[in-house]
Design an enzyme around this catalytic site. Structure first.
Site, PDB file in Angstrom:
ATOM      1  N   LYS A   1       0.877  -1.186   0.000  1.00 20.08           N
ATOM      2  CA  LYS A   1       0.000   0.000   0.000  1.00 20.08           C
ATOM      3  C   LYS A   1       0.910   1.230   0.000  1.00 20.08           C
ATOM      4  CE  LYS A   1      -1.859   3.029   2.004  1.00 20.08           C
ATOM      5  NZ  LYS A   1      -1.655   4.459   1.629  1.00 20.08           N
TER       6      LYS A   1
ATOM      7  N   GLU B   1       9.464   1.285  11.018  1.00 22.33           N
ATOM      8  CA  GLU B   1      10.559   2.200  10.653  1.00 22.33           C
ATOM      9  C   GLU B   1       9.954   3.599  10.737  1.00 22.33           C
ATOM     10  OE1 GLU B   1      13.630   1.374   9.891  1.00 22.33           O
ATOM     11  OE2 GLU B   1      13.599  -0.708   9.208  1.00 22.33           O
TER      12      GLU B   1
ATOM     13  N   CYS C   1      13.901  10.505   6.838  1.00 19.31           N
ATOM     14  CA  CYS C   1      13.761  10.099   8.245  1.00 19.31           C
ATOM     15  C   CYS C   1      15.105  10.133   8.952  1.00 19.31           C
ATOM     16  CB  CYS C   1      13.154   8.711   8.333  1.00 19.31           C
ATOM     17  SG  CYS C   1      14.088   7.496   7.405  1.00 19.31           S
TER      18      CYS C   1
ATOM     19  N   GLU D   1      10.377  16.147  15.093  1.00 19.71           N
ATOM     20  CA  GLU D   1      10.789  15.946  13.705  1.00 19.71           C
ATOM     21  C   GLU D   1      10.056  16.976  12.832  1.00 19.71           C
ATOM     22  OE1 GLU D   1       9.477  12.334  11.730  1.00 19.71           O
ATOM     23  OE2 GLU D   1      11.477  12.107  10.903  1.00 19.71           O
TER      24      GLU D   1
HETATM   25  P1  NAD Z   1       2.362   8.628   7.614  1.00 20.77           P
HETATM   26  O1  NAD Z   1       2.566   7.830   8.860  1.00 20.77           O
HETATM   27  O2  NAD Z   1       1.358   9.688   7.616  1.00 20.77           O
HETATM   28  O3  NAD Z   1       2.005   7.672   6.387  1.00 20.77           O
HETATM   29  C1  NAD Z   1       2.786   6.542   6.071  1.00 20.77           C
HETATM   30  C2  NAD Z   1       1.903   5.517   5.398  1.00 20.77           C
HETATM   31  O4  NAD Z   1       0.913   5.087   6.329  1.00 20.77           O
HETATM   32  C3  NAD Z   1       1.155   6.025   4.164  1.00 20.77           C
HETATM   33  O5  NAD Z   1       1.127   5.001   3.179  1.00 20.77           O
HETATM   34  C4  NAD Z   1      -0.248   6.256   4.702  1.00 20.77           C
HETATM   35  O6  NAD Z   1      -1.243   6.110   3.718  1.00 20.77           O
HETATM   36  C5  NAD Z   1      -0.361   5.138   5.723  1.00 20.77           C
HETATM   37  N1  NAD Z   1      -1.371   5.365   6.774  1.00 20.77           N
HETATM   38  C6  NAD Z   1      -1.868   6.543   7.231  1.00 20.77           C
HETATM   39  N2  NAD Z   1      -2.809   6.322   8.184  1.00 20.77           N
HETATM   40  C7  NAD Z   1      -2.891   4.980   8.333  1.00 20.77           C
HETATM   41  C8  NAD Z   1      -3.661   4.135   9.178  1.00 20.77           C
HETATM   42  N3  NAD Z   1      -4.539   4.626  10.049  1.00 20.77           N
HETATM   43  N4  NAD Z   1      -3.475   2.804   9.097  1.00 20.77           N
HETATM   44  C9  NAD Z   1      -2.572   2.280   8.228  1.00 20.77           C
HETATM   45  N5  NAD Z   1      -1.827   3.029   7.397  1.00 20.77           N
HETATM   46  C10 NAD Z   1      -1.980   4.367   7.453  1.00 20.77           C
HETATM   47  O7  NAD Z   1       3.829   9.156   7.292  1.00 20.77           O
HETATM   48  P2  NAD Z   1       4.246  10.103   6.110  1.00 20.77           P
HETATM   49  O8  NAD Z   1       3.807  11.478   6.444  1.00 20.77           O
HETATM   50  O9  NAD Z   1       3.863   9.490   4.820  1.00 20.77           O
HETATM   51  O10 NAD Z   1       5.855  10.005   6.232  1.00 20.77           O
HETATM   52  C11 NAD Z   1       6.576  10.780   7.100  1.00 20.77           C
HETATM   53  C12 NAD Z   1       7.037  10.006   8.302  1.00 20.77           C
HETATM   54  O11 NAD Z   1       7.659   8.787   7.915  1.00 20.77           O
HETATM   55  C13 NAD Z   1       8.092  10.735   9.074  1.00 20.77           C
HETATM   56  O12 NAD Z   1       7.863  10.611  10.457  1.00 20.77           O
HETATM   57  C14 NAD Z   1       9.378  10.026   8.694  1.00 20.77           C
HETATM   58  O13 NAD Z   1      10.435  10.149   9.599  1.00 20.77           O
HETATM   59  C15 NAD Z   1       8.908   8.632   8.572  1.00 20.77           C
HETATM   60  N6  NAD Z   1       9.836   7.834   7.753  1.00 20.77           N
HETATM   61  C16 NAD Z   1      10.602   6.868   8.353  1.00 20.77           C
HETATM   62  C17 NAD Z   1      11.518   6.127   7.613  1.00 20.77           C
HETATM   63  C18 NAD Z   1      12.364   5.048   8.238  1.00 20.77           C
HETATM   64  O14 NAD Z   1      12.903   4.221   7.518  1.00 20.77           O
HETATM   65  N7  NAD Z   1      12.538   5.003   9.558  1.00 20.77           N
HETATM   66  C19 NAD Z   1      11.630   6.367   6.252  1.00 20.77           C
HETATM   67  C20 NAD Z   1      10.846   7.361   5.668  1.00 20.77           C
HETATM   68  C21 NAD Z   1       9.939   8.079   6.442  1.00 20.77           C
END
Ligand code: NAD
Length: 484
Positions: free
Chosen positions: A177, A252, A286, A385
């Site tokens: 997804k 992650e 991240c 962050e």
């Molecule tokens: P997000 O958590 O809003 O979304 C991530 C994913 O989760 C998307 O595909 C979204 O559609 C899905 N999602 C949203 N609500 C959900 C729910 N209720 N149930 C299941 N899935 C759901 O994050 P974002 O804004 O897309 O990304 C930014 C964040 O990701 C930052 O905190 C960043 O640090 C982190 N990040 C971490 C890594 C790592 O490897 N540690 C890598 C990249 C980004």
């Protein structure tokens, strides 16, 4: 999100079918703010169909593929990614807003993940265990089943590469997804997986909203594992939903990674690497080193060097290929602006900012890189962050103070230590709570071979490197009593 009837409409991939939905989600170009297409708005029904397709594949053709042949399929997919690297880079650059050169790097890493895990598919061995007389005991790694992969928008190719390739290598079926803002490279990967000859149902992509398709995937009783990359808040929801079915998760999550600079550091290299680490992908990384902890006696000279580099950073459209493109969407732009407003309100000095190219489209989501000085370690700008091109500089007295401040956030993803004193560097590497520590370098985005993941609020479990393969397998112990 609004519905859109834009003709550039994509389909998602479930089983062997390219599937449309009545409702769609807009594809927005971050460089202009314009709607340029539509993706299906998959939900619980489509997730269920994809999980069923995955289970059928495991019970059928995909489950019968031996490890070496699985590896060859992954290597074939890597070749196709390389063949389409330019197309993929352009898709990702336009979808995420990142400069084309950075997206080309992501496409190369994307192929490399499938090569790395393709080569590893037949090299994950079990053990034999010395046991009682008359017994032989062995362990074998088996596929978990259907694995769910929920990924964010900042590095779609790299993040789906690392988790999908490792899972397929271990013989699982995948339901992916992608993030609703950036699903196009995942849909292109599905086309390539089909062309490579993966059996129907081995690899499925369902596009849609997080709270609909994402939540349905995390809570589906038919999956065996969830790999989630995203924010700590959503990670907690995913873990709770999976936990109701006793399904394990890899999380992650975010970071507030420190870069610790001592007076004996290789200063130029440190300043160049730190600036690149926070400006790459407009700081939406991240593992970006978003806090720089500088030994007091070199604080002024080092921040002056950083300031000169920040003033030279330029922001423009992705195809202008400057240091930064637009950020991904309006919400992200507003989030960064809120932190900058907070810095001004609290009197934190802006030491330098980059500049915007003159001709950027007015509707795009552009943010100038900013260096902020003398930030107290407990201030929200040093704790939270921001996920933008904002670097906060913090003074530290000595090694002990540096270690205390480095560990003084709730995150623990990555750290950088810059010093010529290797004993001190290793003391800090051991003392800092993080999944990766880089000494006199900082591998923000690279390192396919290097296990990666967090401690504390940055998550748990490891992806990348050989280690990831164990996370996508289940270990079985077989004890045979055969007598002496
Ligand atoms: P997000 O958590 O809003 O979304 C991530 C994913 O989760 C998307 O595909 C979204 O559609 C899905 N999602 C949203 N609500 C959900 C729910 N209720 N149930 C299941 N899935 C759901 O994050 P974002 O804004 O897309 O990304 C930014 C964040 O990701 C930052 O905190 C960043 O640090 C982190 N990040 C971490 C890594 C790592 O490897 N540690 C890598 C990249 C980004």
């Amino acid at each position: 999100m609004n519905q859109t009837t834009n003709p550039t409409s994509h389909r998602m991939f479930i089983g062997a079918e390219w599937v449309a939905t009545e409702q769609t989600l807009p594809v927005v170009d971050p460089a202009t703010g314009a709607v340029v297409g539509a993706i299906p708005r998959g939900g619980a029904a489509e997730i269920d169909a994809a999980v069923r397709a995955g289970r059928a594949a495991l019970a059928g053709a995909w489950g019968a593929v031996d490890a070496t042949s699985r590896g060859r399929l992954l290597l074939r997919l890597a070749e196709l990614i390389r063949r389409d690297a330019d197309i993929l880079a352009r898709i990702e650059s336009a979808d995420v807003g990142k400069p084309l050169g950075q997206a080309r790097g992501d496409a190369a890493a994307f192929a490399r993940y499938f090569e790395y895990y393709g080569g590893a598919a037949d090299k994950v061995h079990g053990e034999t265990i010395p046991f009682l007389q008359g017994y032989t005991v062995m362990t074998v790694y088996e596929p978990i089943g259907v694995t769910g992969h929920i990924i964010p928008w900042n590095y779609p190719m790299q993040i789906m590469g690392r988790s999908v390739a490792a899972s397929l290598a271990m013989g699982n079926a995948v339901v992916l997804k992608p993030a609703e803002d950036t699903s196009l490279s995942a849909l292109h990967l599905a086309r390539l997986a089909e062309e490579a000859g993966f059996p129907a149902g081995a690899f499925n992509v369902v596009t849609g909203l997080g709270e609909e398709a994402g939540a349905a995937l995390a809570g589906h009783p038919g999956i065996g594992h969830v790999s989630f990359t995203g924010s700590p808040e959503v990670g907690a929801l995913v873990q709770a939903a999976a936990g109701r079915n006793s399904v394990p998760v890899t999380l992650e999550l975010g970071g507030k990674s420190p870069q610790v600079v001592f007076a004996d550091a290789p200063m130029e290299e440190a300043a160049a690497t730190i600036t690149r680490g926070i400006s790459q992908n407009s700081g939406q990384t991240c593992s970006a080193g978003s806090r720089v902890l500088i030994e007091d006696r070199v604080y002024d000279s080092f921040t002056q060097d950083l300031a000169a580099r920040f003033r030279a950073l330029r922001v423009g459209t992705p195809d202008q290929e400057l240091d930064c493109g637009p950020v991904v969407n309006a919400a992200q732009q507003q989030r960064i602006q809120r932190y900058l407003d907070m810095a001004r309100r609290d009197g934190l000095p802006v030491l330098a900012e980059g500049s915007l190219a003159g001709n950027v489209p007015p509707g795009g989501y552009y943010v100038k890189p900013v260096l902020i000085g003398d930030v107290p370690a407990e201030h929200p700008l040093a704790q939270e962050e921001i996920f933008g091109p904002v670097l906060v500089a913090i003074r530290v007295r000595d090694e002990a103070d540096a270690l205390r401040v480095a560990n003084a956030t709730s995150y623990g993803l990555v750290a950088g230590v810059w010093t010529a004193d290797i004993a001190r560097a290793l003391r800090l590497a051991r003392g800092i709570s993080a999944g990766q520590v880089f000494i006199n370098n900082f591998g923000a985005a690279g390192g396919i071979e290097l296990p990666f993941g967090g401690t504390r609020r940055s998550g748990h479990g490891r992806e990348k490197g050989f280690e990831a393969l164990y996370g996508f397998a289940t270990l079985k112990t077989i004890a045979i009593k055969h007598g002496v």
